[in-house]
Design a protein around this motif. Structure first.
Motif, mmCIF file in Angstrom:
data_model
loop_
_atom_site.group_PDB
_atom_site.id
_atom_site.type_symbol
_atom_site.label_atom_id
_atom_site.label_comp_id
_atom_site.label_asym_id
_atom_site.label_seq_id
_atom_site.Cartn_x
_atom_site.Cartn_y
_atom_site.Cartn_z
ATOM 1 N N GLU A 199 0.862 -1.155 0.145
ATOM 2 C CA GLU A 199 0.085 -0.008 0.081
ATOM 3 C C GLU A 199 0.903 1.327 0.040
ATOM 4 O O GLU A 199 2.179 1.090 0.460
ATOM 5 C CB GLU A 199 -1.010 -0.061 1.226
ATOM 6 N N THR A 200 0.179 2.419 -0.222
ATOM 7 C CA THR A 200 1.058 3.583 -0.042
ATOM 8 C C THR A 200 0.334 4.619 0.837
ATOM 9 O O THR A 200 -0.815 4.663 0.549
ATOM 10 C CB THR A 200 1.022 4.322 -1.687
ATOM 11 N N ASP A 204 0.664 8.492 2.769
ATOM 12 C CA ASP A 204 1.037 9.948 2.722
ATOM 13 C C ASP A 204 1.817 10.329 4.090
ATOM 14 O O ASP A 204 2.670 11.244 4.046
ATOM 15 C CB ASP A 204 0.144 10.870 2.308
ATOM 16 N N THR A 219 11.428 2.164 5.690
ATOM 17 C CA THR A 219 10.863 3.079 4.910
ATOM 18 C C THR A 219 11.923 3.718 4.174
ATOM 19 O O THR A 219 11.818 4.115 3.064
ATOM 20 C CB THR A 219 9.684 3.732 5.451
ATOM 21 N N MET A 278 12.241 2.346 0.383
ATOM 22 C CA MET A 278 11.121 3.173 -0.454
ATOM 23 C C MET A 278 11.788 4.163 -1.280
ATOM 24 O O MET A 278 12.587 5.037 -0.467
ATOM 25 C CB MET A 278 10.105 3.429 0.469
ATOM 26 N N PRO A 336 7.057 7.731 2.830
ATOM 27 C CA PRO A 336 6.184 8.962 3.315
ATOM 28 C C PRO A 336 6.646 9.786 4.472
ATOM 29 O O PRO A 336 7.680 9.296 5.093
ATOM 30 C CB PRO A 336 4.801 8.009 3.758
ATOM 31 N N CYS A 338 1.710 9.337 -10.441
ATOM 32 C CA CYS A 338 1.775 8.718 -9.262
ATOM 33 C C CYS A 338 2.072 7.191 -9.487
ATOM 34 O O CYS A 338 2.802 6.817 -8.764
ATOM 35 C CB CYS A 338 0.458 8.652 -8.584
ATOM 36 N N ASN A 352 5.762 5.430 -8.231
ATOM 37 C CA ASN A 352 5.762 4.064 -7.564
ATOM 38 C C ASN A 352 5.994 2.833 -8.285
ATOM 39 O O ASN A 352 5.366 1.974 -8.289
ATOM 40 C CB ASN A 352 4.333 3.975 -6.777
ATOM 41 N N ARG A 396 5.590 -0.791 -7.406
ATOM 42 C CA ARG A 396 4.776 -0.984 -6.026
ATOM 43 C C ARG A 396 3.175 -1.129 -6.509
ATOM 44 O O ARG A 396 2.800 -0.650 -7.339
ATOM 45 C CB ARG A 396 4.810 0.070 -5.430
ATOM 46 N N LEU A 399 -0.540 -0.364 -6.348
ATOM 47 C CA LEU A 399 -1.421 0.646 -5.836
ATOM 48 C C LEU A 399 -2.911 0.108 -6.091
ATOM 49 O O LEU A 399 -3.126 -0.344 -6.921
ATOM 50 C CB LEU A 399 -1.310 1.803 -6.813
ATOM 51 N N TYR A 452 -6.846 3.362 -2.769
ATOM 52 C CA TYR A 452 -5.903 4.280 -2.693
ATOM 53 C C TYR A 452 -6.178 5.409 -3.740
ATOM 54 O O TYR A 452 -6.058 6.687 -3.699
ATOM 55 C CB TYR A 452 -4.594 4.049 -2.557
#
Length: 238
Positions: free
Chosen positions: A49-50, A52, A72, A76, A80, A169, A173, A176, A178, A182
């Motif tokens: 998941e993503t 913020d 993270t 990543m 975030p 977006c 990502n 990843r 999504l 989201y």
């Protein structure tokens, strides 16, 4: 705005949720709050998941909040924003958390108005940091955040603002997954979220407009029952 809250004390978790919900109710952008009592559960979600913003307690029975923060920052590409919210308030603890990558540090017991102010300040800084990175290149595609345009070999690709932001977006990502939830929460108002067709239509347009095909080095995968994942692949001609 998707926010993950990590705290192993249910009462404290509810208190943070209530505080952030007040911010959500007062804002124009929809917020989605996700609570976790175990660090392992949050890490599992971070892999698929993503978010913020992360609100992290330090001391947990399994994987502590500082370890989640470190993961993270190590794994990543666009981690975030993160705020440590913990009873550990020694100077060495604060320094260690900030050096690990925390954007701010709030001591327990927290004051709701202070937490809201610090969350707002962190999100504002992250928004400004993203705005400074105005041009991003992905193979032959160039994204210009200032103009909200995409070009290929210097030639502009006609896109709506929503198409641009959705494409940005996906590319930000890479690799990843999504989720639909989201993407809808981020790019569609509530009144347009009753059907999956708007998202599917936009994905179809992006595939065509940006040439998201294997011969150009891209693969936009549909994950059944979940969402989408954009991957970089070796072009077939190579």
């Amino acid at each position: 705005m998707r926010v993950a809250i990590l705290d192993d004390e249910p009462a404290e978790l509810r208190r943070v949720e209530q505080t952030l919900q007040q911010m959500a109710d007062a804002g124009e952008q929809p917020w989605s709050l996700h609570s976790f009592e175990r660090g392992e559960d949050l890490l599992r979600q971070l892999r698929r998941e993503t978010f913020d913003l992360l609100i992290l307690d330090w001391q947990l029975p399994d994987i502590n909040g500082l370890s989640v923060l470190h993961w993270t920052r190590e794994h990543m590409d666009a981690p975030p924003a993160a705020i440590m919210l913990t009873s550990r308030d020694g100077e060495s603890d604060i320094v260690q958390a900030l050096n690990t990558g925390a954007d701010d540090y709030v001591s327990k017991p927290f004051r709701p108005n202070e937490l809201k102010a610090r969350v707002a300040a962190v999100l504002r800084r992250h928004s400004q940091q993203r705005a400074t990175a105005e041009v991003l290149s992905f193979n032959d595609l160039v994204f210009d955040d200032a103009e909200l345009t995409v070009t290929r070999d210097g030639k502009p690709i006609v896109m709506t603002e929503r198409e641009y932001r959705l494409a940005h977006c996906l590319f930000s990502n890479l690799g990843r997954p999504l989720s639909r939830d989201y993407l809808y929460e981020r790019f569609w108002p509530h009144e347009e979220m009753s059907s999956s067709r708007p998202l599917d239509t936009h994905i179809y347009r992006l595939r065509n407009k940006l040439g998201l095909t294997a011969d150009r080095g891209w693969q936009l995968l549909t994950i059944y029952g979940y969402g989408y994942r954009l991957e970089s692949v070796t072009p077939a001609s190579e």
